[in-house]
Design a protein around this motif. Structure first.
Motif, PDB file in Angstrom:
ATOM      1  N   LEU A  16      43.575  45.142  44.201  1.00 46.72           N
ATOM      2  CA  LEU A  16      42.457  45.462  44.831  1.00 46.72           C
ATOM      3  C   LEU A  16      41.446  45.314  43.309  1.00 46.72           C
ATOM      4  O   LEU A  16      40.530  45.004  44.549  1.00 46.72           O
ATOM      5  CB  LEU A  16      42.564  46.941  44.383  1.00 46.72           C
ATOM      6  N   SER A  17      41.136  45.131  42.662  1.00 46.86           N
ATOM      7  CA  SER A  17      40.038  44.800  42.163  1.00 46.86           C
ATOM      8  C   SER A  17      39.517  43.204  42.437  1.00 46.86           C
ATOM      9  O   SER A  17      38.162  42.730  42.588  1.00 46.86           O
ATOM     10  CB  SER A  17      39.507  45.149  40.147  1.00 46.86           C
ATOM     11  N   CYS A  18      39.937  42.541  41.717  1.00 41.26           N
ATOM     12  CA  CYS A  18      39.871  40.713  42.849  1.00 41.26           C
ATOM     13  C   CYS A  18      39.450  40.977  43.777  1.00 41.26           C
ATOM     14  O   CYS A  18      38.915  40.249  44.045  1.00 41.26           O
ATOM     15  CB  CYS A  18      41.172  40.068  42.257  1.00 41.26           C
ATOM     16  N   ALA A  19      40.432  41.301  44.963  1.00 36.85           N
ATOM     17  CA  ALA A  19      40.056  41.616  45.744  1.00 36.85           C
ATOM     18  C   ALA A  19      38.663  41.834  46.509  1.00 36.85           C
ATOM     19  O   ALA A  19      37.773  41.119  47.038  1.00 36.85           O
ATOM     20  CB  ALA A  19      40.683  41.877  47.088  1.00 36.85           C
ATOM     21  N   SER A  20      38.177  43.417  46.065  1.00 37.33           N
ATOM     22  CA  SER A  20      36.363  43.612  46.357  1.00 37.33           C
ATOM     23  C   SER A  20      36.009  42.977  45.469  1.00 37.33           C
ATOM     24  O   SER A  20      34.496  42.761  47.065  1.00 37.33           O
ATOM     25  CB  SER A  20      36.762  44.844  45.450  1.00 37.33           C
ATOM     26  N   LEU A  21      36.292  42.357  44.608  1.00 35.01           N
ATOM     27  CA  LEU A  21      34.989  40.973  43.982  1.00 35.01           C
ATOM     28  C   LEU A  21      34.762  39.866  45.019  1.00 35.01           C
ATOM     29  O   LEU A  21      33.706  39.726  44.831  1.00 35.01           O
ATOM     30  CB  LEU A  21      35.660  40.878  42.247  1.00 35.01           C
ATOM     31  N   THR A  22      35.948  39.550  45.228  1.00 36.14           N
ATOM     32  CA  THR A  22      36.210  38.248  45.905  1.00 36.14           C
ATOM     33  C   THR A  22      35.311  38.531  47.743  1.00 36.14           C
ATOM     34  O   THR A  22      34.489  38.135  47.644  1.00 36.14           O
ATOM     35  CB  THR A  22      37.450  38.283  46.194  1.00 36.14           C
ATOM     36  N   ILE A  23      35.186  39.750  48.772  1.00 39.65           N
ATOM     37  CA  ILE A  23      34.483  40.336  49.401  1.00 39.65           C
ATOM     38  C   ILE A  23      32.913  40.263  48.276  1.00 39.65           C
ATOM     39  O   ILE A  23      32.382  39.730  49.696  1.00 39.65           O
ATOM     40  CB  ILE A  23      34.916  41.995  49.423  1.00 39.65           C
ATOM     41  N   ALA A  24      32.799  40.954  47.302  1.00 43.17           N
ATOM     42  CA  ALA A  24      31.247  41.210  46.885  1.00 43.17           C
ATOM     43  C   ALA A  24      31.121  39.686  47.102  1.00 43.17           C
ATOM     44  O   ALA A  24      30.266  39.327  47.270  1.00 43.17           O
ATOM     45  CB  ALA A  24      31.339  41.393  45.515  1.00 43.17           C
ATOM     46  N   LEU A  25      31.395  38.788  46.015  1.00 45.25           N
ATOM     47  CA  LEU A  25      30.622  37.103  46.496  1.00 45.25           C
ATOM     48  C   LEU A  25      30.079  36.678  48.172  1.00 45.25           C
ATOM     49  O   LEU A  25      29.358  36.022  47.704  1.00 45.25           O
ATOM     50  CB  LEU A  25      31.956  36.111  45.893  1.00 45.25           C
ATOM     51  N   GLY A  26      31.214  36.755  49.144  1.00 42.84           N
ATOM     52  CA  GLY A  26      30.950  36.312  49.798  1.00 42.84           C
ATOM     53  C   GLY A  26      30.050  37.405  50.573  1.00 42.84           C
ATOM     54  O   GLY A  26      28.910  36.270  50.990  1.00 42.84           O
ATOM     55  N   LEU A  27      29.981  38.711  50.638  1.00 43.75           N
ATOM     56  CA  LEU A  27      29.185  39.183  51.122  1.00 43.75           C
ATOM     57  C   LEU A  27      27.613  38.416  50.146  1.00 43.75           C
ATOM     58  O   LEU A  27      26.185  38.404  50.787  1.00 43.75           O
ATOM     59  CB  LEU A  27      29.089  40.943  50.803  1.00 43.75           C
TER      60      LEU A  27
END
Length: 430
Positions: A16-27
């Protein structure tokens, strides 16, 4: 409701943490392109920025991974996200290697600026290949065997992202200065995070996590020393790459110093491995000796118990044999010892009938019985009884029959009458 174990919670928190950071990078990358702040997409001005199409793919991968972890019943969300990413990545590879022009990147950036000899806002070939792997890994998570394919593909994506990050750490970003679009630093971070997220979401049953988890000696050694060896190798490479340019020393001196330090570190690691393995062996040997001592004590106690029980059984058997012998003697004593003469009151030598008996039971006591008794002056009656079965029960019944026969002896002249009177004993037999 049973509380979720800590290991289960960690396999949810990490992805969940890795997915959230990945979304943040994309945004952040998309915001940077829309707002004209390239640092949000490139981290540093001298680094190439992440392409908008790459940012979109990371956003979809992160959304799909979160949906898989929180709502596994909605499998269509991660599958749809993975399929879109897979289509974009394959189309980009076809553009690069097939000479076709789908204009995928042009949807986001029509007139890109140049970064050296390559345009910005375009997905790199290595990035497109890695998106193929991460999309396949996300699709594998929603299948019947997520650990079989999700873990290995996630580990591959993590490894590729780590290689690019190491290149940036050494000050030599991969493929810079050429005509092939390099992988951005933020893109490498996205692949590293999303790869870890997919690998941990695949669970402890899949490779490579199953080799690091558990209480086995191999898992303990891997957890303890793989990070140390990896860090040592990275530091050694960083020193050999950057130190000569900083202090302008002879590269041979730098290599010699690094070799000595690395050798010392390997010696320390081997010593720790020896202590760890030796400690486990010593503990296992102590546990084995303790278990063996307990087993010997239990066997001795059990042997004592067996001997005591054997003595008790022998005493009981001896008592039963004595009682059976007494019953046998009593049963034989109940058999006729003398026989009547015909006519009555004449000597045996002058009797018209003479009797001879042989009683040989197969066991200690028997269910057979016979009697010979006089009937009047010139007749004798013979009564033979065979009770079904053997042993004490049959012997008891025969003694009861003998008593009944003696009780109703006055009817001995009529066998039918005698048997009619004795017959009720069958109820006792049943």
């Amino acid at each position: 409701m049973a509380e979720e174990p800590p290991s289960g919670r960690s396999f949810r928190i990490v992805p969940l943490s890795c997915a959230s950071l990945t979304i943040a990078l994309g945004l952040l990358t998309l915001i940077g392109w829309v707002s004209g702040l390239p640092l949000l997409a490139s981290v540093r001005a001298k680094y190439i920025p992440m392409a908008p199409s790459t940012a979109l793919c990371f956003f979809l991968i992160g959304i799909g991974l979160i949906a898989h972890i929180l709502k596994r019943t909605l499998r269509w969300i991660p599958r749809a996200a993975a399929c879109v990413v897979l289509v974009i990545a394959i189309a980009k590879l076809v553009e690069i290697f097939g000479g076709f022009h789908f204009g995928i990147d042009a949807w986001f950036v029509r007139n890109p600026e140049l970064f050296g000899a390559v345009p910005t806002g375009r997905m790199a070939p290595l990035t497109a290949s890695n998106f193929v792997f991460i999309a396949i890994a996300l699709l594998a998570l929603t299948g019947t065997q997520p650990a079989k394919f999700g873990g290995p593909f996630g580990a591959l994506v993590t490894l590729i992202g780590a290689i690019v990050l190491v290149g940036y750490c050494y000050g030599t970003p991969l493929l810079y200065g050429g005509h092939i679009i390099p992988v951005a630093l933020s893109t490498a971070c996205g692949f590293f995070l999303s790869g870890i997220g997919v690998t941990t979401a695949a669970g402890a049953e899949g490779w490579p996590l199953r080799t690091f988890l558990g209480d086995s000696t191999r898992a303990v050694l891997l957890r303890a020393f793989v990070p140390l060896i990896t860090a040592a190798a990275l530091i050694n490479g960083w020193v050999n790459t950057t130190l000569p340019s900083w202090i302008h020393v002879n590269p041979a001196v730098t290599s010699a110093i690094c070799a000595v330090i690395f050798t010392a570190l390997i010696a320390i690691i081997i010593s720790q491995i020896s202590n760890l393995v030796g400690g486990r062996i010593d503990r296992a040997e102590a546990a084995r000796n303790f278990a063996q001592a307990e087993l010997l004590a239990f066997n001795a106690h059990l042997e004592t118990k067996v001997q005591d029980r054997t003595r008790e059984l022998r005493a009981k058997n001896q008592q039963m044999e004595e009682e059976l012998q007494m019953a046998r003697e009593l049963q034989i004593a109940l058999l006729p010892q003398t026989f009547p003469t015909v006519p009555a009151h004449v000597p045996v030598q002058e009797s018209a009938l003479r009797f001879l008996s042989l009683y040989f039971p197969t066991g200690d006591v028997s269910g057979d019985f016979f009697n010979v008794f006089p009937i009047g002056e010139k007749a004798a009656g013979i009564f033979i009884c065979d009770v079904m079965g053997h042993g004490v029960r049959s012997a008891l019944i025969t003694s009861m029959i003998r008593g009944l026969v003696e009780e109703h002896g006055q009817a001995a002249a009529d066998p039918g009458e005698l048997l009619t009177r004795v017959n009720p004993l069958r109820h006792y037999h049943k």
